[in-house]
Scaffold this motif. Structure first.
Motif, PDB file in Angstrom:
ATOM      1  N   LEU A  19       0.866  -1.163   0.122  1.00 22.11           N
ATOM      2  CA  LEU A  19      -0.068  -0.022   0.123  1.00 22.11           C
ATOM      3  C   LEU A  19       0.811   1.312   0.065  1.00 22.11           C
ATOM      4  O   LEU A  19       0.338   2.429  -0.039  1.00 22.11           O
ATOM      5  CB  LEU A  19      -1.026  -0.145   1.400  1.00 22.11           C
ATOM      6  N   GLY A  20       2.400   0.910   0.069  1.00 20.08           N
ATOM      7  CA  GLY A  20       3.051   2.190  -0.065  1.00 20.08           C
ATOM      8  C   GLY A  20       3.163   2.959   1.405  1.00 20.08           C
ATOM      9  O   GLY A  20       3.341   4.121   1.429  1.00 20.08           O
ATOM     10  N   ILE A  21       2.817   2.194   2.429  1.00 22.99           N
ATOM     11  CA  ILE A  21       2.711   2.743   3.792  1.00 22.99           C
ATOM     12  C   ILE A  21       3.944   2.226   4.643  1.00 22.99           C
ATOM     13  O   ILE A  21       4.332   0.927   4.712  1.00 22.99           O
ATOM     14  CB  ILE A  21       1.415   2.463   4.290  1.00 22.99           C
ATOM     15  N   SER A  22       4.605   3.030   5.466  1.00 22.73           N
ATOM     16  CA  SER A  22       5.698   2.638   6.211  1.00 22.73           C
ATOM     17  C   SER A  22       5.233   1.918   7.335  1.00 22.73           C
ATOM     18  O   SER A  22       4.657   2.613   8.499  1.00 22.73           O
ATOM     19  CB  SER A  22       6.645   3.751   6.526  1.00 22.73           C
ATOM     20  N   PRO A  23       5.646   0.730   7.812  1.00 24.35           N
ATOM     21  CA  PRO A  23       5.245   0.108   8.988  1.00 24.35           C
ATOM     22  C   PRO A  23       5.816   0.608  10.088  1.00 24.35           C
ATOM     23  O   PRO A  23       5.233   0.616  11.074  1.00 24.35           O
ATOM     24  CB  PRO A  23       5.778  -1.386   8.681  1.00 24.35           C
ATOM     25  N   VAL A  24       7.206   1.290   9.802  1.00 24.49           N
ATOM     26  CA  VAL A  24       7.756   1.694  11.012  1.00 24.49           C
ATOM     27  C   VAL A  24       7.150   3.174  11.770  1.00 24.49           C
ATOM     28  O   VAL A  24       7.028   3.316  12.708  1.00 24.49           O
ATOM     29  CB  VAL A  24       9.182   2.351  10.628  1.00 24.49           C
ATOM     30  N   LEU A  36       7.998  -5.079  16.262  1.00 18.65           N
ATOM     31  CA  LEU A  36       6.627  -5.925  16.583  1.00 18.65           C
ATOM     32  C   LEU A  36       6.429  -6.927  15.574  1.00 18.65           C
ATOM     33  O   LEU A  36       6.042  -8.026  15.738  1.00 18.65           O
ATOM     34  CB  LEU A  36       5.372  -4.823  16.389  1.00 18.65           C
ATOM     35  N   PHE A  37       6.705  -6.500  14.350  1.00 23.28           N
ATOM     36  CA  PHE A  37       6.641  -7.537  13.140  1.00 23.28           C
ATOM     37  C   PHE A  37       7.599  -8.632  12.930  1.00 23.28           C
ATOM     38  O   PHE A  37       7.286  -9.447  12.294  1.00 23.28           O
ATOM     39  CB  PHE A  37       6.683  -6.571  11.760  1.00 23.28           C
ATOM     40  N   ILE A  38       8.588  -8.518  13.867  1.00 29.58           N
ATOM     41  CA  ILE A  38       9.626  -9.836  13.884  1.00 29.58           C
ATOM     42  C   ILE A  38       9.378 -10.515  15.083  1.00 29.58           C
ATOM     43  O   ILE A  38       9.934 -11.442  15.331  1.00 29.58           O
ATOM     44  CB  ILE A  38      10.801  -9.254  13.863  1.00 29.58           C
ATOM     45  N   ARG A  39       8.261 -10.237  16.048  1.00 37.79           N
ATOM     46  CA  ARG A  39       7.838 -11.066  17.036  1.00 37.79           C
ATOM     47  C   ARG A  39       6.947 -12.048  16.591  1.00 37.79           C
ATOM     48  O   ARG A  39       6.266 -12.008  15.470  1.00 37.79           O
ATOM     49  CB  ARG A  39       7.194 -10.237  17.997  1.00 37.79           C
ATOM     50  N   PHE A  52      -3.694   0.739  16.571  1.00 36.40           N
ATOM     51  CA  PHE A  52      -2.569   0.207  15.208  1.00 36.40           C
ATOM     52  C   PHE A  52      -3.765   0.813  14.028  1.00 36.40           C
ATOM     53  O   PHE A  52      -2.989   1.222  13.333  1.00 36.40           O
ATOM     54  CB  PHE A  52      -2.305  -1.197  15.253  1.00 36.40           C
ATOM     55  N   TRP A  53      -4.873   0.214  14.087  1.00 38.03           N
ATOM     56  CA  TRP A  53      -5.726   0.812  13.015  1.00 38.03           C
ATOM     57  C   TRP A  53      -5.823   2.430  12.757  1.00 38.03           C
ATOM     58  O   TRP A  53      -6.048   2.967  11.900  1.00 38.03           O
ATOM     59  CB  TRP A  53      -7.053   0.027  13.237  1.00 38.03           C
ATOM     60  N   ASN A  54      -6.029   3.061  13.933  1.00 39.39           N
ATOM     61  CA  ASN A  54      -6.126   4.213  13.844  1.00 39.39           C
ATOM     62  C   ASN A  54      -4.668   5.098  13.296  1.00 39.39           C
ATOM     63  O   ASN A  54      -4.841   6.065  12.634  1.00 39.39           O
ATOM     64  CB  ASN A  54      -6.495   5.109  15.182  1.00 39.39           C
ATOM     65  N   ALA A  55      -3.619   4.319  13.630  1.00 42.40           N
ATOM     66  CA  ALA A  55      -2.345   5.021  13.357  1.00 42.40           C
ATOM     67  C   ALA A  55      -2.135   4.753  11.697  1.00 42.40           C
ATOM     68  O   ALA A  55      -1.720   5.421  10.931  1.00 42.40           O
ATOM     69  CB  ALA A  55      -1.140   4.445  13.882  1.00 42.40           C
ATOM     70  N   LEU A  56      -2.649   3.523  11.439  1.00 40.14           N
ATOM     71  CA  LEU A  56      -2.776   3.260   9.759  1.00 40.14           C
ATOM     72  C   LEU A  56      -3.742   4.096   8.987  1.00 40.14           C
ATOM     73  O   LEU A  56      -3.371   4.465   7.947  1.00 40.14           O
ATOM     74  CB  LEU A  56      -3.315   1.687   9.564  1.00 40.14           C
ATOM     75  N   ASP A  57      -4.923   4.474   9.575  1.00 42.82           N
ATOM     76  CA  ASP A  57      -5.730   5.402   8.916  1.00 42.82           C
ATOM     77  C   ASP A  57      -4.795   6.783   8.786  1.00 42.82           C
ATOM     78  O   ASP A  57      -4.818   7.358   7.668  1.00 42.82           O
ATOM     79  CB  ASP A  57      -6.888   5.564   9.744  1.00 42.82           C
ATOM     80  N   ALA A  58      -4.343   7.272   9.866  1.00 48.87           N
ATOM     81  CA  ALA A  58      -3.686   8.463   9.822  1.00 48.87           C
ATOM     82  C   ALA A  58      -2.416   8.388   8.910  1.00 48.87           C
ATOM     83  O   ALA A  58      -2.300   9.314   8.172  1.00 48.87           O
ATOM     84  CB  ALA A  58      -3.175   8.813  11.129  1.00 48.87           C
ATOM     85  N   GLU A  59      -1.572   7.480   8.810  1.00 49.22           N
ATOM     86  CA  GLU A  59      -0.410   7.307   7.968  1.00 49.22           C
ATOM     87  C   GLU A  59      -0.956   7.012   6.416  1.00 49.22           C
ATOM     88  O   GLU A  59      -0.197   7.523   5.527  1.00 49.22           O
ATOM     89  CB  GLU A  59       0.262   6.201   8.276  1.00 49.22           C
TER      90      GLU A  59
END
Length: 334
Positions: A19-24, A36-39, A52-59
């Motif tokens: 989606l072109g969104i930075s996980p970091v 988190l994603f390597i746990r 997490f979902w609110n941050a995803l929406d904002a980014e």
């Protein structure tokens, strides 16, 4: 809810990159660990899951008229491997897929699915009491079913009705993707015709389902076994408090347990009904005061208090401050 922690599939990182969104950046905005994603496993509490979902929406939802929920629906593919979703694709049709995911949904999110296939297939979402799910999360959940049935049947299936409490931000784009008008209603639901719900899935794979089913059942059993009585009492209170009932009898009726047994088992877990009640009320109070426009008297009612003064005194005992002081802070500060 069976438990208080839910899996976030590792494939979510690949989805964000697609989606072109930075996980970091998403993790930083959500105040979640950078690794988190390597746990393994990746488990989030309800507040963390919502953050997490609110941050995803904002980014990801800041590019003009882009609707991120639609983009997620278009990005879903078989390559984004997720065992519960793959199990749904292995189903013979949409009705069977919904029944399978309804059983295992507690593994992957704080929500329950109700499926009714009497005349048409109606999928209704039940979210935890006391907190409104992020708009992106709730909208994506509805879009997911359309994406799933289109992938599995290779047909441009359209729902006949989609309902949500408030319209999507980019309503036109969401309706264009769904091929259906959005209706305002008290909850989130989506309806497919019986014919579309019974369309054969080209991805059906019963042999693969037999491989996945035992592991999914084991994970669900582990989730339910890890839920303490205190967890169950908290979940029950989240439902009885908004109805104005904070009594232990209301909780024991819901849990089908005697008051004496409940108190004894809670004591063995190192807590008590009153302690859980106070903690649940405080958590809900902070949420109500920092999210939304509820008056203090309305918050008091939703927490099962007969009058506002009793709520004020209790809140001061819990926090050392007043509801008005909490309300004036930002949600992040609170």
């Amino acid at each position: 809810m069976a438990g208080e922690r839910f899996d976030l599939e590792p494939s979510f990182r690949a989805l964000l990159l697609d989606l072109g969104i930075s996980p970091v950046r998403v993790l930083r905005r959500a105040a979640l660990p950078a690794d988190l994603f390597i746990r393994r496993p990746i488990e989030l509490s309800i507040p963390e899951y919502y953050r997490f979902w609110n941050a995803l929406d904002a980014e990801g939802g800041t590019e003009g008229d882009r609707d991120l929920a639609v983009d997620i629906g278009r990005a879903i593919s078989v390559e984004l491997f997720s065992p519960p979703i793959f199990a749904a694709l292995c189903s013979p049709n949409l009705t069977a897929a919904v029944q399978r995911l309804a059983a295992y949904k507690p593994l992957i999110g704080p929500v329950r699915l109700d499926a009714d296939s009497t005349d048409a297939l109606t999928i209704t979402y039940r979210w935890p009491s006391g907190a409104t799910p992020p708009a992106l999360l709730a909208t994506t959940e509805l879009i997911f079913w359309v994406a799933l049935v289109r992938i599995a049947t290779r047909e441009q299936v359209r729902p006949v009705r989609v309902t949500m409490p408030a319209p999507a931000i980019n309503r036109t784009e969401v309706e264009s993707y769904l091929g259906a008008r959005l209706r305002r209603g008290p909850g989130f639901s989506i309806v497919f015709t019986a014919a579309d719900a019974g369309r054969p899935f080209l991805t059906e794979n019963d042999q693969m389902w037999r491989v996945f089913a035992p592991e999914l059942r084991r994970r669900l059993a582990d989730l339910e076994a890890s839920s303490t009585l205190a967890d169950r009492v908290r979940a029950a209170l989240s439902e009885t408090l908004p109805a104005g009932n904070a009594s232990i009898s209301a909780v024991t009726r819901q849990l089908a347990i005697s008051a004496r047994t409940l108190q004894r088992q809670l004591s063995q877990e190192g807590t008590s009904y009153q302690a859980i009640l106070a903690g649940t009320r405080e958590d809900l109070a902070r949420h109500y005061l920092t999210n939304g426009d509820l008056r203090t008297s309305e918050v008091a009612f939703l927490l099962g208090y007969d009058d506002t003064n009793s709520f004020y005194r209790a809140f001061k005992t819990w926090t050392g401050t007043t509801p008005d002081a909490i309300r004036s802070t930002t949600p992040a500060d609170a």
